[in-house]
Write a protein that holds these residues in place. Sequence first.
Motif, PDB file in Angstrom:
ATOM      1  N   GLN A  80       0.681  -1.376  -0.026  1.00  0.00           N
ATOM      2  CA  GLN A  80       0.142  -0.138  -0.264  1.00  0.00           C
ATOM      3  C   GLN A  80       0.749   1.236  -0.111  1.00  0.00           C
ATOM      4  O   GLN A  80       0.678   2.299  -0.524  1.00  0.00           O
ATOM      5  N   LEU A  81       1.970   1.153   0.785  1.00  0.00           N
ATOM      6  CA  LEU A  81       2.921   2.287   0.614  1.00  0.00           C
ATOM      7  C   LEU A  81       3.602   2.527  -0.549  1.00  0.00           C
ATOM      8  O   LEU A  81       3.563   3.647  -1.254  1.00  0.00           O
ATOM      9  N   ARG A  82       3.852   1.459  -1.435  1.00  0.00           N
ATOM     10  CA  ARG A  82       4.580   1.579  -2.349  1.00  0.00           C
ATOM     11  C   ARG A  82       3.461   1.965  -3.607  1.00  0.00           C
ATOM     12  O   ARG A  82       3.933   2.671  -4.733  1.00  0.00           O
ATOM     13  N   GLU A  83       2.195   1.844  -3.487  1.00  0.00           N
ATOM     14  CA  GLU A  83       1.060   2.234  -4.436  1.00  0.00           C
ATOM     15  C   GLU A  83       0.989   3.905  -4.269  1.00  0.00           C
ATOM     16  O   GLU A  83       0.714   4.395  -5.358  1.00  0.00           O
ATOM     17  N   ARG A  84       1.387   4.279  -3.229  1.00  0.00           N
ATOM     18  CA  ARG A  84       1.149   5.785  -3.176  1.00  0.00           C
ATOM     19  C   ARG A  84       2.603   6.503  -3.152  1.00  0.00           C
ATOM     20  O   ARG A  84       2.578   7.902  -3.473  1.00  0.00           O
ATOM     21  N   SER A  85       3.800   5.891  -2.959  1.00  0.00           N
ATOM     22  CA  SER A  85       4.850   6.655  -3.182  1.00  0.00           C
ATOM     23  C   SER A  85       5.990   5.768  -3.360  1.00  0.00           C
ATOM     24  O   SER A  85       6.152   4.693  -3.257  1.00  0.00           O
ATOM     25  N   ALA A  86       7.205   6.509  -3.877  1.00  0.00           N
ATOM     26  CA  ALA A  86       8.426   5.629  -4.139  1.00  0.00           C
ATOM     27  C   ALA A  86       9.430   5.803  -3.111  1.00  0.00           C
ATOM     28  O   ALA A  86      10.445   5.602  -3.160  1.00  0.00           O
ATOM     29  N   VAL A  87       8.938   6.438  -1.837  1.00  0.00           N
ATOM     30  CA  VAL A  87       9.614   6.368  -0.571  1.00  0.00           C
ATOM     31  C   VAL A  87      10.433   5.126  -0.366  1.00  0.00           C
ATOM     32  O   VAL A  87       9.798   4.104  -0.354  1.00  0.00           O
ATOM     33  N   PRO A  88      11.803   5.348  -0.177  1.00  0.00           N
ATOM     34  CA  PRO A  88      12.600   3.965   0.070  1.00  0.00           C
ATOM     35  C   PRO A  88      11.922   3.255   1.552  1.00  0.00           C
ATOM     36  O   PRO A  88      11.513   3.834   2.391  1.00  0.00           O
ATOM     37  N   ILE A  89      11.878   1.967   1.111  1.00  0.00           N
ATOM     38  CA  ILE A  89      11.122   1.084   2.611  1.00  0.00           C
ATOM     39  C   ILE A  89      12.432   0.260   2.894  1.00  0.00           C
ATOM     40  O   ILE A  89      12.783  -0.872   1.953  1.00  0.00           O
ATOM     41  N   ILE A  90      12.437   0.064   4.364  1.00  0.00           N
ATOM     42  CA  ILE A  90      13.417  -0.946   4.758  1.00  0.00           C
ATOM     43  C   ILE A  90      12.440  -1.938   5.589  1.00  0.00           C
ATOM     44  O   ILE A  90      11.776  -1.489   6.634  1.00  0.00           O
ATOM     45  N   ILE A  91      12.359  -3.197   5.186  1.00  0.00           N
ATOM     46  CA  ILE A  91      11.461  -3.910   6.147  1.00  0.00           C
ATOM     47  C   ILE A  91      12.304  -4.537   7.291  1.00  0.00           C
ATOM     48  O   ILE A  91      13.570  -4.817   6.871  1.00  0.00           O
ATOM     49  N   VAL A  92      11.908  -4.539   8.555  1.00  0.00           N
ATOM     50  CA  VAL A  92      12.562  -4.731   9.855  1.00  0.00           C
ATOM     51  C   VAL A  92      11.593  -5.981  10.329  1.00  0.00           C
ATOM     52  O   VAL A  92      10.616  -5.724  10.509  1.00  0.00           O
ATOM     53  N   SER A  93      12.273  -7.165  10.492  1.00  0.00           N
ATOM     54  CA  SER A  93      11.446  -8.134  10.887  1.00  0.00           C
ATOM     55  C   SER A  93      12.183  -9.407  11.483  1.00  0.00           C
ATOM     56  O   SER A  93      13.343  -9.420  11.156  1.00  0.00           O
ATOM     57  N   ALA A  94      11.571 -10.032  12.304  1.00  0.00           N
ATOM     58  CA  ALA A  94      12.085 -11.364  12.980  1.00  0.00           C
ATOM     59  C   ALA A  94      12.015 -12.346  11.910  1.00  0.00           C
ATOM     60  O   ALA A  94      12.567 -13.707  12.267  1.00  0.00           O
ATOM     61  N   ARG A  95      11.060 -12.196  11.021  1.00  0.00           N
ATOM     62  CA  ARG A  95      10.968 -13.353   9.993  1.00  0.00           C
ATOM     63  C   ARG A  95      11.812 -13.220   8.760  1.00  0.00           C
ATOM     64  O   ARG A  95      11.701 -12.388   7.941  1.00  0.00           O
ATOM     65  N   GLY A  96      12.806 -14.230   9.229  1.00  0.00           N
ATOM     66  CA  GLY A  96      14.047 -13.713   8.044  1.00  0.00           C
ATOM     67  C   GLY A  96      14.093 -14.818   7.005  1.00  0.00           C
ATOM     68  O   GLY A  96      14.923 -14.979   6.253  1.00  0.00           O
ATOM     69  N   ASP A  97      12.883 -15.656   6.884  1.00  0.00           N
ATOM     70  CA  ASP A  97      13.202 -16.554   5.756  1.00  0.00           C
ATOM     71  C   ASP A  97      13.088 -16.345   4.338  1.00  0.00           C
ATOM     72  O   ASP A  97      12.792 -14.769   4.146  1.00  0.00           O
ATOM     73  N   GLU A  98      13.608 -16.751   3.721  1.00  0.00           N
ATOM     74  CA  GLU A  98      13.746 -16.283   2.100  1.00  0.00           C
ATOM     75  C   GLU A  98      12.590 -15.939   1.513  1.00  0.00           C
ATOM     76  O   GLU A  98      12.570 -15.066   0.708  1.00  0.00           O
ATOM     77  N   LEU A  99      11.736 -16.769   1.763  1.00  0.00           N
ATOM     78  CA  LEU A  99      10.416 -16.421   1.070  1.00  0.00           C
ATOM     79  C   LEU A  99       9.766 -14.855   1.455  1.00  0.00           C
ATOM     80  O   LEU A  99       9.155 -14.052   0.516  1.00  0.00           O
ATOM     81  N   ASP A 100       9.820 -14.520   2.777  1.00  0.00           N
ATOM     82  CA  ASP A 100       9.516 -13.165   2.966  1.00  0.00           C
ATOM     83  C   ASP A 100      10.728 -12.009   2.657  1.00  0.00           C
ATOM     84  O   ASP A 100      10.137 -10.953   2.221  1.00  0.00           O
ATOM     85  N   ARG A 101      11.690 -12.605   2.376  1.00  0.00           N
ATOM     86  CA  ARG A 101      12.579 -11.582   1.814  1.00  0.00           C
ATOM     87  C   ARG A 101      12.375 -11.099   0.523  1.00  0.00           C
ATOM     88  O   ARG A 101      12.394 -10.077  -0.230  1.00  0.00           O
TER      89      ARG A 101
END
Length: 237
Positions: free
Chosen positions: A76-97
């Motif tokens: 949803q953020l990406r649909e509205r803006s090209a702002v850089p997004i850094i995902i911060v998560s405990a879910r480090g598995d490849e699929l999520d990445r």
Amino acid sequence: MAGCRGGNNGRMLVLLVEDDRSIAESVTASLASAGMEVAHVTTGVAAVDALSLAVPDVVLLDLGLPDMDGLDVARQLRERSAVPIIIVSARGDELDRVLGLELGADDYVVKPFSQRELLARIRAVVRRGVPVPGADGGPVPAASGRLVIDERTRTVLLDGAEVVLTAKEFDLLAYLAAEPGVVFRRNDILEHVWDVNWYGTTKTLDAHVASVRKKLGHPDWVQAVRGVGFKFVELPS
Ligand code: CA
């Protein structure tokens, strides 16, 4: 206006989307001591709302939020803006990445992370997303004339219409298009477009190539060379 730092006294504005109070407090303290302004929200809905009020320089997005899946928030953020997004998560598995990057995130930090690492990644994505003042690189039109890649404004025009790319997608396209027809090796692309300490896999590159092709409207702009890497090819209109 993504990437514009106006109206904030020149300080970098970070939108922190994190429901864990202790993590939010330590991240906020660390960013503040680095001279950054932090807007903190605890839900996905609040993050999307916040973006309509002020465009931050970067978004730090936790995946495990109480109201929405963080990946949906990223979309949803990406649909509205090209702002850089850094995902911060405990879910480090490849699929999520891979999913996170396909949805337009620019980088990915897995908990637990050091504040120093986080700051380095923020600075890296913002540096890539903001034109360097006084940089003399003018528009670099592809020879076909259909595609214009302007390094100063970090905009891409295809047949005169703007193509909205994420920071990484722009860097990838600009890197390949600088030498049309030249085949770049996967490792060289990863090293140039991503940080040398990037620990993602080659799937990250494939996801970005797929996204760039889709946004340019034809897969042949970026062609795979089996066993080697990719090349940019100018397509006739
Ligand atoms: Ca969380």
